[in-house]
Design a protein around this motif. Sequence first.
Motif, PDB file in Angstrom:
ATOM      1  N   GLY A   1      69.292  65.622  60.986  1.00  0.00           N
ATOM      2  CA  GLY A   1      69.120  64.273  60.483  1.00  0.00           C
ATOM      3  C   GLY A   1      70.387  63.731  59.875  1.00  0.00           C
ATOM      4  O   GLY A   1      71.401  64.433  59.759  1.00  0.00           O
TER       5      GLY A   1
ATOM      6  N   ARG B   1      59.595  68.919  50.008  1.00  0.00           N
ATOM      7  CA  ARG B   1      60.249  68.537  48.765  1.00  0.00           C
ATOM      8  C   ARG B   1      59.625  69.287  47.600  1.00  0.00           C
ATOM      9  O   ARG B   1      58.408  69.290  47.432  1.00  0.00           O
ATOM     10  CB  ARG B   1      60.123  67.029  48.565  1.00  0.00           C
TER      11      ARG B   1
ATOM     12  N   VAL C   1      72.788  68.603  53.791  1.00  0.00           N
ATOM     13  CA  VAL C   1      72.134  69.805  53.277  1.00  0.00           C
ATOM     14  C   VAL C   1      73.203  70.670  52.616  1.00  0.00           C
ATOM     15  O   VAL C   1      74.268  70.889  53.189  1.00  0.00           O
ATOM     16  CB  VAL C   1      71.426  70.581  54.401  1.00  0.00           C
TER      17      VAL C   1
ATOM     18  N   GLN D   1      67.904  63.599  51.515  1.00  0.00           N
ATOM     19  CA  GLN D   1      67.128  63.147  52.666  1.00  0.00           C
ATOM     20  C   GLN D   1      66.490  61.782  52.422  1.00  0.00           C
ATOM     21  O   GLN D   1      66.426  60.945  53.323  1.00  0.00           O
ATOM     22  CB  GLN D   1      66.043  64.179  53.001  1.00  0.00           C
TER      23      GLN D   1
ATOM     24  N   THR E   1      69.217  68.419  49.169  1.00  0.00           N
ATOM     25  CA  THR E   1      69.485  67.399  50.177  1.00  0.00           C
ATOM     26  C   THR E   1      69.328  66.003  49.581  1.00  0.00           C
ATOM     27  O   THR E   1      68.676  65.813  48.548  1.00  0.00           O
ATOM     28  CB  THR E   1      68.539  67.490  51.401  1.00  0.00           C
TER      29      THR E   1
ATOM     30  N   GLN F   1      74.280  70.582  58.153  1.00  0.00           N
ATOM     31  CA  GLN F   1      72.941  71.084  58.437  1.00  0.00           C
ATOM     32  C   GLN F   1      72.957  72.604  58.448  1.00  0.00           C
ATOM     33  O   GLN F   1      74.022  73.233  58.442  1.00  0.00           O
ATOM     34  CB  GLN F   1      72.427  70.538  59.779  1.00  0.00           C
TER      35      GLN F   1
ATOM     36  N   TYR G   1      64.600  71.067  48.214  1.00  0.00           N
ATOM     37  CA  TYR G   1      63.617  71.195  49.289  1.00  0.00           C
ATOM     38  C   TYR G   1      63.583  72.665  49.712  1.00  0.00           C
ATOM     39  O   TYR G   1      64.512  73.423  49.431  1.00  0.00           O
ATOM     40  CB  TYR G   1      64.008  70.342  50.491  1.00  0.00           C
TER      41      TYR G   1
ATOM     42  N   TYR H   1      71.542  63.143  56.872  1.00  0.00           N
ATOM     43  CA  TYR H   1      71.590  63.460  55.452  1.00  0.00           C
ATOM     44  C   TYR H   1      72.312  64.787  55.310  1.00  0.00           C
ATOM     45  O   TYR H   1      72.517  65.513  56.285  1.00  0.00           O
ATOM     46  CB  TYR H   1      70.185  63.520  54.849  1.00  0.00           C
TER      47      TYR H   1
ATOM     48  N   THR I   1      67.637  72.470  60.305  1.00  0.00           N
ATOM     49  CA  THR I   1      67.506  71.110  59.772  1.00  0.00           C
ATOM     50  C   THR I   1      68.284  70.161  60.672  1.00  0.00           C
ATOM     51  O   THR I   1      69.205  70.573  61.374  1.00  0.00           O
ATOM     52  CB  THR I   1      68.051  71.008  58.339  1.00  0.00           C
TER      53      THR I   1
END
Length: 815
Positions: A447, A489, A451, A469, A467, A431, A478, A449, A445
Amino acid sequence: MRRLLPAALVAFAVLPLAAATVPAPGPLDLETIMANPDWIGQAVESPYWSVDGRSLYYSLKRDGSPVRDLYKVDPASGQGEKLDPAAMAQADGPAVFDRAHRHAAFILHGDVFVVDLASGRRQQVTSTPQKESAPQFSADGRVLQYRDGNDWYSYDLAAGVAAPAAVLKFADDPQARQPDDLGELQLKLFKTLRDIKADKQAMRDEDKALDAADTGRAPQPFWLGGKSRAIDTELSPDGRWMLVVTVPKDHAKGEAPKVNHYVTDSGYTEPRDARTYVGRNDPAAQSLLLLDLRDHRQYPLKTDTLPGIKDDPLKTIRAQTVAALEKAGKADQAKALKAPDVRAVRIIARSEDGGGGGIVWSDDGSHLAVQLRAIDNKDRWIASVDFGRHALVDQQRLHDDAWINWNFNDFGWLKDNRTLWYMSEETGWSQLYTKTPDGKARALTSGHYEVSHPLLSDDGKWFYVRTNQVAPYSYDVYRLPVGGGALSRITNYQGMDDFKLSPDGSRLAVLHSSPYVFAQLAVQPSGGGAARELTNTMKPAYTAHDWIAPKIVEVPSSHGAGVIYAKYYGPADESAAASRPAVIFVHGAGYLQDVTLSSTYYFREQMFHNLLVQQGYVVLDMDYRASEGYGRAWRTAIYRQMGHPELEDLLDGKAWLVKNHGVDAKRVGIYGGSYGGFMTEMALLRAPGEFAAGAALRAPSDWTSYNDEYTSNILNDPQLDPAAYRTSSPIEFAANLRDPLLIEHGLIDDNVMTSDSIRLYQRFIELHKHNFWISLYPMERHAFEHADSWHDEYRRIDELFNTYVKPVKQAVVGN
């Protein structure tokens, strides 16, 4: 289930292509799919914007040659051309700009050029046989800085004069030597010697006075001693400071294994050195030296104050190994494993694409940050530099009980010249964060996922990132505000590979791909919107095939790992799901993601999977644990046990095929190259009877003979953690072989040594094993290059599977 080129790509092509009418292709065959891949088309490489932002440049491999041609395309009209040598001489290179956007600079054919943006006037700054690099403008825009190796130069734009920013001498200052007692006696006795010494001092004093009064004079050298050498230098944009990274001059890399070249121009066998084995000698510890170019002073930046630098993260393993050695009467070896009082460090290396470098200056040169990693790979620090105290100040420590990731080490300064931004896996996922040197970190950021590829817009308002995401296998661009906010996005390709922001920040050049389409170039507004496709480099003979679109599936883990993502290749009609054979393909590198909607590195293997389906098989390609794209826990699951969690995942893949696709559990083959070859060997040797046959290509069969940078991350040093190497090396399980195994290896492989395969083969001989074969390729390194070798390699794999996986009586494995 089947997919051809996207309509947008079919509609337009910069490159002249063959006639659109192509005869319908017949069934696939090995001769075709393993031929020189020029018949497929070429991937668009290394795109960059022109200085004025009106054009895009990119490279394409030339058919029948390793040469890359340079192309130029107008993103507004889509019109483009291949540049001839005369036009290439007038092309731009990837540019950097001063803060006011008055000038741009770039490197072309290894020389430095500068452009006045108002007039368009272009000036060549250097014309040298060596290759200059890293152009950057001074904070006030008056000077262009660039480097030649580790030497930096400053070019005054107004005066048109270049001069060294600093002169580094890795030797002792001959004038600083103090006389010993004999020398003092000589000076006392002889007036002439005293006069000579006084004259020399007068000349040095005069030089210093002239230097202070005349900035046009060459700088006096820094004498840095003869015990070290520079491996990197970074000059501050204001020209005041230089940071020098050094290693001990006499550091020994350790004995290198030899690679014998048997087929040579000379007709003689030619032995050549390869890389050193893991644990034969630790990488050289690095040190930091801060040079004050204005006051001509030097200051070492000590690392012993970094938090955790005196800890021993391997304390428990070290104690166990030392105890075992002492019990075995090996006191000297036990003593050699004593933990250091302060751990040695290295500067995070700059990646091949220029990202993730370990030293970053703010644009105005007022702040400096350094990224360091412990040699044991367990800690990463980002530290700022206090210029008043000449000291490192910790800003972020990232600890990992397994190992710090190779990726996600990008960092830098915001345009305010006082706020750090950086990537971190501290939550378990990569992140983006910001932090002022005296403040707390803020996550931009968050989550489950990843980056990556952070790019700060020139106006300082936006971060652009890549990402996954939406889904682990789907990547796009993004953007988010620098001050924090939602990710928006920008692209909608699902297979986005790279991107470049235009000089004015209004457009993105995007490289995107899909399973049967190599990287193509498009352009779109940087805030989102419709994209214009600029290239179509795939050839009709390839696109005319009815390629099988891999179906991305979720394989449930029976070991609590969650979902294992995989690509499934099967027939269009699944209704006739009689008992069928299957092949599991294992991607290489370990930390690599092959289950994506992008083009695959394994494009030949993907065509081979189509051929296998044509022959009646189904194929599964899995992102087993250790693969990229799924967070830290997935990556580090293999720590000290390579080949164990991954095998669990592969066996779950086999069970999924049996349950969902009518696969006969007794007729499943497995193959892969490099790490995939290692996993093939582990599958046959640790789970005998589970796979009908396997093909291991260029496989590391004994991790003690692989390199340090990769292996010590995952298994520590073999002297310190021998149990991890015994657990993780196929050669330790050679006695379990009972299923047919084909081993294939390039003889001049200097990455995974051919000796790995030969030593394992010898073990099988001594164990009186049956049904194992080895095929060696005299002209191939780790990555095969020649079509004849590719064909022979896959002919043997095909025959292996047709003999032992699919019941075809007449097939015979080649020898």
